[in-house]
Design a protein around this motif. Structure first.
Motif, PDB file in Angstrom:
ATOM      1  N   ALA A 159      48.121 -14.862  54.121  1.00 10.42           N
ATOM      2  CA  ALA A 159      48.840 -13.489  53.558  1.00 10.42           C
ATOM      3  C   ALA A 159      49.661 -13.579  52.520  1.00 10.42           C
ATOM      4  O   ALA A 159      50.621 -14.490  52.343  1.00 10.42           O
ATOM      5  CB  ALA A 159      48.965 -12.796  54.770  1.00 10.42           C
ATOM      6  N   THR A 213      46.398 -15.345  60.915  1.00  8.45           N
ATOM      7  CA  THR A 213      46.176 -13.751  60.048  1.00  8.45           C
ATOM      8  C   THR A 213      46.390 -13.006  61.229  1.00  8.45           C
ATOM      9  O   THR A 213      47.102 -11.696  60.940  1.00  8.45           O
ATOM     10  CB  THR A 213      44.672 -13.735  59.511  1.00  8.45           C
ATOM     11  N   ARG A 256      49.496  -9.889  60.840  1.00  5.20           N
ATOM     12  CA  ARG A 256      48.956  -8.547  61.027  1.00  5.20           C
ATOM     13  C   ARG A 256      49.929  -7.670  62.031  1.00  5.20           C
ATOM     14  O   ARG A 256      50.247  -6.583  61.657  1.00  5.20           O
ATOM     15  CB  ARG A 256      47.566  -8.197  61.373  1.00  5.20           C
ATOM     16  N   LEU A 314      50.970  -6.185  51.459  1.00  5.57           N
ATOM     17  CA  LEU A 314      50.209  -7.217  52.409  1.00  5.57           C
ATOM     18  C   LEU A 314      48.708  -7.463  51.605  1.00  5.57           C
ATOM     19  O   LEU A 314      48.291  -6.370  51.320  1.00  5.57           O
ATOM     20  CB  LEU A 314      49.969  -6.246  53.818  1.00  5.57           C
ATOM     21  N   ILE A 339      45.484  -9.949  53.016  1.00  4.95           N
ATOM     22  CA  ILE A 339      45.491 -10.947  53.930  1.00  4.95           C
ATOM     23  C   ILE A 339      43.937 -11.785  53.740  1.00  4.95           C
ATOM     24  O   ILE A 339      42.989 -11.058  53.441  1.00  4.95           O
ATOM     25  CB  ILE A 339      45.055 -10.402  55.564  1.00  4.95           C
ATOM     26  N   PHE A 381      43.564 -12.560  49.545  1.00  2.00           N
ATOM     27  CA  PHE A 381      44.923 -13.191  49.081  1.00  2.00           C
ATOM     28  C   PHE A 381      44.369 -14.504  48.219  1.00  2.00           C
ATOM     29  O   PHE A 381      44.950 -14.864  47.393  1.00  2.00           O
ATOM     30  CB  PHE A 381      45.748 -13.600  49.986  1.00  2.00           C
TER      31      PHE A 381
END
Length: 327
Positions: free
Chosen positions: A124, A276, A280, A301, A303, A307
């Motif tokens: 992330a 992940t 979150r 953000l 993820i 990313f």
């Protein structure tokens, strides 16, 4: 007697079925975020942006009850590529993650690292923030205009310190500043340090003319009056801090840094999803929101696979900028 035995067996089955959910409530197991033995590697010295990010992330995860006993350790060297190489060598280790950012992208190029971010598992991107231009409280430079006047007059006599290797954010930002000010980037006297923690002592001791680093690393020293903030490199002013943007100072450029997390290659889908998923949940916690505000971080953000695509773009961008600057 037979009926009593059947009832006992039935009761034991109920304990197996009902017991675990009752025991797991509130300890992070219900969200699947518990990763016993999780370690965050910081690829530079204590006190820098990667270090602050990793320790904040670990503390927030623990305070929110998402997982427990996260170990944060430092493995500095070569702008972060020593840590990156170690991470890549931990193939399949789902209990190790690397706190990293744009500085590692640049260091891969300038140090010609055999390991690259393409070899990792992207987890992330977390935050984005502007860099800042700072001097000590005893510096003769009272404003960004004072600094630019001296820098233009003799770039070599005004060394700039940064908490990253050439190609990293604290190097790219002053190089773009120099270019916008009409200073040839090759004439800039850039002094690299392995993280903002190492750089701070040199700024406070006036060993460099000025320093460029992340806002979150030096906010406390700025508010305490130990550092004088001359400018921010982002597109807008930072609320609560009295400093212009580079554009307001007459330089047609802007720059922001970002930080994130990657893991070793070869993780199973379940191991990747664990990491992940933890990110979150931390991102949604009140603890993380409070830390973002305190450190002046912007939410960025991104993820998993998106990313990974971003990392590819950043790699190409750094290569292009270094070439354009003649570096």
């Amino acid at each position: 007697m037979r009926m009593r035995t059947l009832l006992a067996l039935f009761g034991a089955v109920l304990l197996v079925v009902v017991g675990p959910p009752l025991l797991s409530s509130g300890d992070g197991a219900d969200t699947g975020t518990q990763i016993p033995g999780l370690r965050f590697m910081v690829p530079n010295t204590p006190g820098g942006g990667y270090d602050i990010t990793a320790r904040t992330l670990a503390k927030n995860a623990e305070d929110a009850g998402l997982t427990h006993n996260i170990e944060v350790f430092n493995l500095p060297g070569a702008g972060g590529t020593v840590g990156l190489t170690r991470l890549v060598g931990e193939h399949g280790n789902g209990k190790l993650a690397l706190s990293m950012g744009l500085g590692v992208v640049g260091a891969v190029h300038t140090n010609k690292s055999p390991s690259t971010l393409a070899d990792t598992t992207p987890i992330a991107r977390l935050t984005e923030e502007p860099d800042i231009v700072v001097v000590s409280k005893n510096s003769p430079y009272r404003t960004i205009a004072d600094l630019l006047a001296a820098w233009k007059k003799d770039p070599g006599r005004v060394p700039v310190g940064g908490g990253s290797s050439p190609g990293g954010p604290d190097h790219l930002a002053p190089m773009l500043m120099a270019q916008a000010a009409g200073i040839a980037p090759r004439t800039v006297n850039y002094v690299p340090f392995d993280g903002g923690g190492e750089l701070l002592a040199s700024i406070l001791g006036d060993k460099v003319g000025f320093g460029v680093s992340g806002l979150g690393e030096y906010r406390d020293q700025i508010e305490a009056g130990e550092l004088r903030l001359l400018a921010v490199t982002g597109p807008k002013r930072v609320p609560g801090l009295d400093a212009p943007t580079l554009r307001e100072a007459g330089l047609d450029t802007e720059f922001t840094n970002w930080r994130g997390v990657v893991a070793p290659p070869g993780l199973s889908p379940a191991e990747r999803d664990k990491l992940t998923g933890l990110i979150r949940e931390v991102h949604g916690s009140k603890q993380w929101k409070e830390s973002m505000e305190k450190n002046g971080w912007d939410d960025a953000l991104l993820i998993g696979e998106p990313f990974g695509d971003f990392l590819d773009e950043q790699n190409q961008r750094v290569a292009t900028v270094l070439k354009e600057l003649g570096l």
